[in-house]
Design a protein around this motif. Structure first.
Motif, PDB file in Angstrom:
ATOM      1  N   LYS A   1       4.534   9.373  20.609  1.00  0.00           N
ATOM      2  CA  LYS A   1       3.628   8.353  20.081  1.00  0.00           C
ATOM      3  C   LYS A   1       3.822   7.033  20.823  1.00  0.00           C
ATOM      4  O   LYS A   1       4.941   6.578  21.051  1.00  0.00           O
ATOM      5  CB  LYS A   1       3.873   8.152  18.582  1.00  0.00           C
ATOM      6  N   GLY A   2       2.696   6.418  21.180  1.00  0.00           N
ATOM      7  CA  GLY A   2       2.755   5.171  21.920  1.00  0.00           C
ATOM      8  C   GLY A   2       2.885   5.352  23.421  1.00  0.00           C
ATOM      9  O   GLY A   2       2.756   4.381  24.180  1.00  0.00           O
ATOM     10  N   ARG A   3       3.156   6.576  23.863  1.00  0.00           N
ATOM     11  CA  ARG A   3       3.296   6.839  25.296  1.00  0.00           C
ATOM     12  C   ARG A   3       2.241   7.834  25.795  1.00  0.00           C
ATOM     13  O   ARG A   3       1.738   7.700  26.910  1.00  0.00           O
ATOM     14  CB  ARG A   3       4.679   7.412  25.597  1.00  0.00           C
ATOM     15  N   PHE A   4       1.934   8.848  24.979  1.00  0.00           N
ATOM     16  CA  PHE A   4       0.958   9.867  25.372  1.00  0.00           C
ATOM     17  C   PHE A   4      -0.310   9.704  24.535  1.00  0.00           C
ATOM     18  O   PHE A   4      -0.237   9.327  23.351  1.00  0.00           O
ATOM     19  CB  PHE A   4       1.506  11.274  25.108  1.00  0.00           C
ATOM     20  N   THR A   5      -1.452  10.047  25.147  1.00  0.00           N
ATOM     21  CA  THR A   5      -2.716  10.018  24.414  1.00  0.00           C
ATOM     22  C   THR A   5      -3.536  11.248  24.769  1.00  0.00           C
ATOM     23  O   THR A   5      -3.817  11.486  25.950  1.00  0.00           O
ATOM     24  CB  THR A   5      -3.530   8.767  24.735  1.00  0.00           C
ATOM     25  N   ILE A   6      -3.936  11.987  23.745  1.00  0.00           N
ATOM     26  CA  ILE A   6      -4.809  13.138  23.945  1.00  0.00           C
ATOM     27  C   ILE A   6      -6.258  12.674  23.862  1.00  0.00           C
ATOM     28  O   ILE A   6      -6.586  11.763  23.087  1.00  0.00           O
ATOM     29  CB  ILE A   6      -4.513  14.234  22.888  1.00  0.00           C
ATOM     30  N   SER A   7      -7.114  13.276  24.682  1.00  0.00           N
ATOM     31  CA  SER A   7      -8.536  12.966  24.633  1.00  0.00           C
ATOM     32  C   SER A   7      -9.321  14.181  25.115  1.00  0.00           C
ATOM     33  O   SER A   7      -8.728  15.158  25.591  1.00  0.00           O
ATOM     34  CB  SER A   7      -8.863  11.737  25.483  1.00  0.00           C
ATOM     35  N   ARG A   8     -10.646  14.099  25.001  1.00  0.00           N
ATOM     36  CA  ARG A   8     -11.480  15.220  25.413  1.00  0.00           C
ATOM     37  C   ARG A   8     -12.841  14.726  25.862  1.00  0.00           C
ATOM     38  O   ARG A   8     -13.282  13.639  25.483  1.00  0.00           O
ATOM     39  CB  ARG A   8     -11.617  16.233  24.281  1.00  0.00           C
ATOM     40  N   ASP A   9     -13.504  15.555  26.661  1.00  0.00           N
ATOM     41  CA  ASP A   9     -14.877  15.309  27.082  1.00  0.00           C
ATOM     42  C   ASP A   9     -15.646  16.605  26.853  1.00  0.00           C
ATOM     43  O   ASP A   9     -15.539  17.544  27.649  1.00  0.00           O
ATOM     44  CB  ASP A   9     -14.902  14.897  28.557  1.00  0.00           C
TER      45      ASP A   9
END
Lengths: 118, 111
Positions: A65-73
Protein backbone atom coordinates in the motif's frame (compact mmCIF):
# COMPACT_ATOMS: atom_id res chain seq x y z
CA UNK A 1 -8.55 -20.24 -25.50
CA UNK A 2 -7.92 -18.05 -22.48
CA UNK A 3 -4.59 -16.28 -22.49
CA UNK A 4 -3.05 -13.93 -19.94
CA UNK A 5 0.35 -12.60 -20.98
CA UNK A 6 2.40 -10.56 -18.53
CA UNK A 7 5.24 -8.26 -19.47
CA UNK A 8 7.36 -5.52 -17.97
CA UNK A 9 9.42 -7.48 -15.47
CA UNK A 10 13.16 -7.16 -15.16
CA UNK A 11 16.05 -6.02 -12.99
CA UNK A 12 15.60 -2.76 -11.10
CA UNK A 13 17.57 -1.04 -8.35
CA UNK A 14 16.12 -0.56 -4.87
CA UNK A 15 13.94 2.53 -4.84
CA UNK A 16 13.20 2.22 -8.53
CA UNK A 17 9.95 1.74 -10.42
CA UNK A 18 8.45 -0.74 -12.85
CA UNK A 19 5.11 -1.05 -14.58
CA UNK A 20 3.81 -4.54 -15.22
CA UNK A 21 1.24 -5.20 -17.93
CA UNK A 22 -1.05 -8.13 -18.58
CA UNK A 23 -2.87 -8.59 -21.86
CA UNK A 24 -5.97 -10.78 -21.69
CA UNK A 25 -7.84 -12.67 -24.39
CA UNK A 26 -10.34 -15.51 -24.68
CA UNK A 27 -12.80 -14.27 -22.05
CA UNK A 28 -14.82 -11.15 -21.33
CA UNK A 29 -12.21 -9.03 -19.58
CA UNK A 30 -14.54 -6.10 -18.89
CA UNK A 31 -16.83 -8.22 -16.69
CA UNK A 32 -14.07 -9.87 -14.65
CA UNK A 33 -12.37 -8.90 -11.41
CA UNK A 34 -8.62 -9.21 -11.92
CA UNK A 35 -5.76 -9.85 -9.51
CA UNK A 36 -1.99 -9.81 -9.16
CA UNK A 37 -0.34 -12.57 -7.14
CA UNK A 38 3.39 -12.89 -6.53
CA UNK A 39 5.78 -15.63 -5.54
CA UNK A 40 9.28 -14.94 -4.24
CA UNK A 41 11.95 -17.42 -5.37
CA UNK A 42 11.44 -20.74 -3.59
CA UNK A 43 8.61 -19.29 -1.48
CA UNK A 44 4.83 -19.44 -1.31
CA UNK A 45 2.11 -17.41 -2.96
CA UNK A 46 1.20 -13.89 -1.85
CA UNK A 47 -1.91 -12.05 -3.01
CA UNK A 48 -0.92 -8.50 -4.01
CA UNK A 49 -3.96 -6.64 -5.31
CA UNK A 50 -7.26 -6.89 -7.13
CA UNK A 51 -9.54 -4.59 -9.07
CA UNK A 52 -13.25 -4.57 -9.83
CA UNK A 53 -14.60 -4.97 -13.36
CA UNK A 54 -15.05 -1.24 -13.92
CA UNK A 55 -11.94 -0.19 -12.00
CA UNK A 56 -13.88 1.62 -9.27
CA UNK A 57 -12.74 -0.68 -6.45
CA UNK A 58 -9.10 -1.52 -5.83
CA UNK A 59 -7.59 -3.49 -2.96
CA UNK A 60 -3.91 -3.90 -2.09
CA UNK A 61 -2.09 -6.00 0.50
CA UNK A 62 -0.69 -3.89 3.35
CA UNK A 63 2.94 -4.54 2.38
CA UNK A 64 2.52 -2.69 -0.94
CA UNK A 65 0.00 0.00 0.00
CA UNK A 66 1.26 3.43 -0.96
CA UNK A 67 3.87 1.94 -3.29
CA UNK A 68 1.95 -0.24 -5.79
CA UNK A 69 -1.18 0.65 -7.74
CA UNK A 70 -3.36 -1.73 -9.73
CA UNK A 71 -5.26 -0.39 -12.73
CA UNK A 72 -6.94 -1.59 -15.91
CA UNK A 73 -7.94 -0.53 -19.40
CA UNK A 74 -11.00 -2.45 -20.54
CA UNK A 75 -10.73 -1.00 -24.06
CA UNK A 76 -7.41 -2.83 -24.42
CA UNK A 77 -8.29 -5.85 -22.19
CA UNK A 78 -5.24 -5.00 -20.15
CA UNK A 79 -4.30 -5.04 -16.47
CA UNK A 80 -1.44 -3.07 -14.97
CA UNK A 81 0.60 -2.90 -11.78
CA UNK A 82 2.58 0.28 -11.19
CA UNK A 83 5.33 -0.49 -8.69
CA UNK A 84 7.25 2.35 -7.06
CA UNK A 85 9.81 2.49 -4.25
CA UNK A 86 10.76 -1.09 -4.93
CA UNK A 87 12.54 -3.07 -2.24
CA UNK A 88 14.59 -6.26 -2.27
CA UNK A 89 11.69 -8.19 -0.72
CA UNK A 90 9.51 -7.31 -3.73
CA UNK A 91 11.65 -9.69 -5.79
CA UNK A 92 9.25 -12.31 -7.13
CA UNK A 93 7.45 -13.76 -10.11
CA UNK A 94 4.31 -11.67 -10.57
CA UNK A 95 1.24 -13.43 -11.93
CA UNK A 96 -1.80 -11.83 -13.49
CA UNK A 97 -4.98 -13.80 -12.80
CA UNK A 98 -8.72 -13.65 -13.29
CA UNK A 99 -10.81 -13.68 -10.13
CA UNK A 100 -13.91 -15.81 -10.76
CA UNK A 101 -15.33 -14.93 -7.35
CA UNK A 102 -14.07 -13.92 -3.94
CA UNK A 103 -10.42 -14.51 -4.65
CA UNK A 104 -10.77 -17.80 -6.51
CA UNK A 105 -8.48 -17.21 -9.48
CA UNK A 106 -9.20 -19.59 -12.32
CA UNK A 107 -7.04 -18.23 -15.14
CA UNK A 108 -3.35 -17.40 -14.64
CA UNK A 109 -0.61 -15.97 -16.80
CA UNK A 110 2.85 -17.47 -17.06
CA UNK A 111 4.29 -14.83 -14.74
CA UNK A 112 6.95 -12.15 -15.12
CA UNK A 113 10.05 -11.99 -12.91
CA UNK A 114 10.86 -8.80 -11.05
CA UNK A 115 14.30 -8.64 -9.46
CA UNK A 116 15.15 -5.77 -7.14
CA UNK A 117 18.89 -5.59 -6.59
CA UNK A 118 21.78 -3.19 -6.77
CA UNK B 1 4.35 -14.96 7.72
CA UNK B 2 1.01 -16.32 6.52
CA UNK B 3 -2.08 -16.41 8.74
CA UNK B 4 -3.06 -19.78 7.22
CA UNK B 5 -0.88 -22.68 8.34
CA UNK B 6 -0.35 -25.87 6.34
CA UNK B 7 1.96 -28.83 6.99
CA UNK B 8 5.18 -28.43 4.98
CA UNK B 9 4.86 -31.87 3.43
CA UNK B 10 2.67 -34.93 3.15
CA UNK B 11 3.34 -38.17 1.29
CA UNK B 12 1.57 -41.30 0.23
CA UNK B 13 1.85 -44.32 -1.99
CA UNK B 14 0.02 -44.49 -5.31
CA UNK B 15 -3.66 -45.22 -4.76
CA UNK B 16 -3.69 -43.98 -1.19
CA UNK B 17 -5.66 -41.10 0.30
CA UNK B 18 -3.90 -38.05 1.68
CA UNK B 19 -5.27 -34.95 3.35
CA UNK B 20 -3.81 -31.48 3.69
CA UNK B 21 -4.93 -29.26 6.53
CA UNK B 22 -5.18 -25.46 6.49
CA UNK B 23 -5.50 -23.88 9.90
CA UNK B 24 -6.75 -20.32 10.20
CA UNK B 25 -8.77 -18.25 12.64
CA UNK B 26 -12.12 -16.58 13.23
CA UNK B 27 -11.13 -13.70 10.97
CA UNK B 28 -10.64 -15.88 7.93
CA UNK B 29 -11.66 -19.54 7.53
CA UNK B 30 -13.86 -19.44 10.62
CA UNK B 31 -16.23 -16.87 9.14
CA UNK B 32 -15.72 -17.30 5.42
CA UNK B 33 -17.44 -19.44 2.81
CA UNK B 34 -14.61 -18.56 0.46
CA UNK B 35 -11.87 -21.11 0.96
CA UNK B 36 -10.02 -22.16 -2.17
CA UNK B 37 -7.26 -24.64 -3.02
CA UNK B 38 -4.58 -24.51 -5.71
CA UNK B 39 -2.15 -27.00 -7.18
CA UNK B 40 1.22 -25.78 -8.44
CA UNK B 41 3.32 -28.15 -10.50
CA UNK B 42 7.06 -27.37 -10.64
CA UNK B 43 7.85 -24.38 -12.82
CA UNK B 44 4.23 -23.61 -13.65
CA UNK B 45 1.52 -21.20 -12.57
CA UNK B 46 -0.95 -22.33 -9.90
CA UNK B 47 -4.14 -24.06 -10.94
CA UNK B 48 -7.47 -23.66 -9.15
CA UNK B 49 -8.52 -27.04 -7.73
CA UNK B 50 -11.34 -26.22 -5.32
CA UNK B 51 -13.33 -23.03 -4.79
CA UNK B 52 -15.82 -21.99 -2.15
CA UNK B 53 -14.79 -24.79 0.22
CA UNK B 54 -15.88 -27.82 -1.81
CA UNK B 55 -16.56 -26.98 -5.46
CA UNK B 56 -14.46 -28.22 -8.35
CA UNK B 57 -13.94 -26.21 -11.56
CA UNK B 58 -14.71 -28.02 -14.77
CA UNK B 59 -11.99 -30.51 -15.60
CA UNK B 60 -10.74 -31.15 -12.08
CA UNK B 61 -11.05 -34.85 -11.19
CA UNK B 62 -13.41 -35.82 -8.38
CA UNK B 63 -10.39 -37.38 -6.62
CA UNK B 64 -9.93 -33.89 -5.19
CA UNK B 65 -12.36 -32.71 -2.53
CA UNK B 66 -12.51 -29.94 0.05
CA UNK B 67 -14.11 -29.45 3.42
CA UNK B 68 -14.19 -27.01 6.30
CA UNK B 69 -14.73 -27.31 10.05
CA UNK B 70 -14.63 -24.32 12.38
CA UNK B 71 -11.36 -22.46 11.68
CA UNK B 72 -9.73 -25.17 9.57
CA UNK B 73 -10.12 -26.46 6.04
CA UNK B 74 -8.88 -29.62 4.38
CA UNK B 75 -8.07 -30.88 0.92
CA UNK B 76 -8.34 -34.61 0.33
CA UNK B 77 -6.76 -36.45 -2.58
CA UNK B 78 -7.99 -40.00 -3.09
CA UNK B 79 -6.44 -42.54 -5.42
CA UNK B 80 -3.11 -40.68 -5.29
CA UNK B 81 -1.29 -40.59 -8.65
CA UNK B 82 2.27 -39.71 -9.62
CA UNK B 83 0.99 -36.63 -11.44
CA UNK B 84 -0.39 -35.29 -8.16
CA UNK B 85 3.13 -34.58 -6.93
CA UNK B 86 3.08 -30.81 -6.54
CA UNK B 87 2.73 -27.93 -4.10
CA UNK B 88 -0.75 -27.18 -2.75
CA UNK B 89 -1.99 -23.89 -1.29
CA UNK B 90 -5.17 -22.93 0.52
CA UNK B 91 -6.60 -19.40 0.32
CA UNK B 92 -9.23 -17.41 2.11
CA UNK B 93 -10.29 -13.84 2.78
CA UNK B 94 -9.21 -12.30 6.07
CA UNK B 95 -11.62 -9.70 7.42
CA UNK B 96 -9.09 -8.24 9.87
CA UNK B 97 -6.49 -7.68 7.19
CA UNK B 98 -9.14 -6.90 4.54
CA UNK B 99 -7.04 -8.99 2.22
CA UNK B 100 -6.90 -12.37 0.60
CA UNK B 101 -4.35 -14.68 2.19
CA UNK B 102 -2.69 -17.87 1.06
CA UNK B 103 -1.56 -20.75 3.21
CA UNK B 104 2.09 -21.61 3.75
CA UNK B 105 1.94 -24.37 1.17
CA UNK B 106 2.28 -28.17 1.30
CA UNK B 107 4.47 -30.33 -0.87
CA UNK B 108 2.85 -33.63 -1.78
CA UNK B 109 5.22 -36.48 -2.55
CA UNK B 110 4.09 -39.70 -4.17
CA UNK B 111 6.23 -42.51 -2.81
Amino acid sequence: EVLLVESGGGLVQPGGSLRLSCEASGFTFSTSWMSWVRQAPGKGLEWVANIKEDGTVKNHVDSVKGRFTISRDNTRSSLFLQMNSLRADDTAVYYCARDRSWGATDYWGQGTLVTVSS
Amino acid sequence: QSVLTQPPSVSGAPGQRVTISCTGSSSNIGTSSYVHWYQQLPGTAPKLLIFDINNRPSGVPDRFSGSKSATSASLAITGLQAEDEADYYCQSHDSSLNSYVFGTGTKVTVL
